[in-house]
Scaffold this active site. Structure first.
Site, short mmCIF file in Angstrom:
data_model
loop_
_atom_site.label_atom_id
_atom_site.label_comp_id
_atom_site.label_asym_id
_atom_site.label_seq_id
_atom_site.Cartn_x
_atom_site.Cartn_y
_atom_site.Cartn_z
N THR A 1 0.80 -1.10 0.19
CA THR A 1 -0.08 0.04 -0.17
C THR A 1 0.93 1.31 0.14
OG1 THR A 1 -0.16 -0.32 2.34
CG2 THR A 1 -1.93 -0.97 1.00
N ILE B 1 3.29 4.25 1.27
CA ILE B 1 3.57 5.22 2.39
C ILE B 1 2.16 5.40 2.71
CG2 ILE B 1 4.55 6.97 3.70
CD1 ILE B 1 6.82 6.62 1.92
N HIS B 2 1.44 4.59 3.72
CA HIS B 2 0.07 5.07 4.04
C HIS B 2 -0.12 5.73 5.38
CE1 HIS B 2 -0.08 1.04 6.27
NE2 HIS B 2 0.55 0.94 5.40
N ALA B 3 -1.22 6.03 5.79
CA ALA B 3 -1.42 6.89 6.99
C ALA B 3 -0.46 6.24 8.38
CB ALA B 3 -2.72 7.09 7.33
N ALA C 1 3.54 6.99 7.38
CA ALA C 1 3.72 8.36 7.28
C ALA C 1 3.65 9.15 8.80
CB ALA C 1 2.39 8.91 6.40
#
Length: 88
Positions: free
Chosen positions: A12, A14-16, A19
């Site tokens: 996926t 660099i997701h939430a 990050a």
């Protein structure tokens, strides 16, 4: 100035969550820390900046650090990228 390049392996990108971990880690340092992807640089201390890049799987990113603690910053960010499963 120090820099290091990485290839993102997470499905996926660099997701939430990762990050947030990157931003929290970068914010601990006095150095100016930038994340570059696709020719665009953002402040790694800004969650909005990092998320705006939309870094996906197989993306090549470069982290730049400039300041008194740049070496420590690059090492800490490398550790987070590895720990979060974003890079090998």
């Amino acid at each position: 100035m120090e820099q290091n390049s990485y290839v993102i392996i997470d499905e996926t990108g660099i997701h939430a969550r990762p990050a947030t971990m990157l931003v929290q880690t970068a914010s601990k340092f006095d150095s100016d820390i930038q994340l570059e992807y696709n020719g665009k640089k953002v402040n790694l201390k800004s969650i909005m900046g990092v998320m705006s890049l939309g870094v996906g799987k197989d993306a090549e990113i470069t982290i730049y650090a400039d300041g008194s603690d740049e070496s420590d910053a690059i090492q800490a960010i490398s550790d987070v990228l590895s720990k979060e499963g974003l890079t090998k």
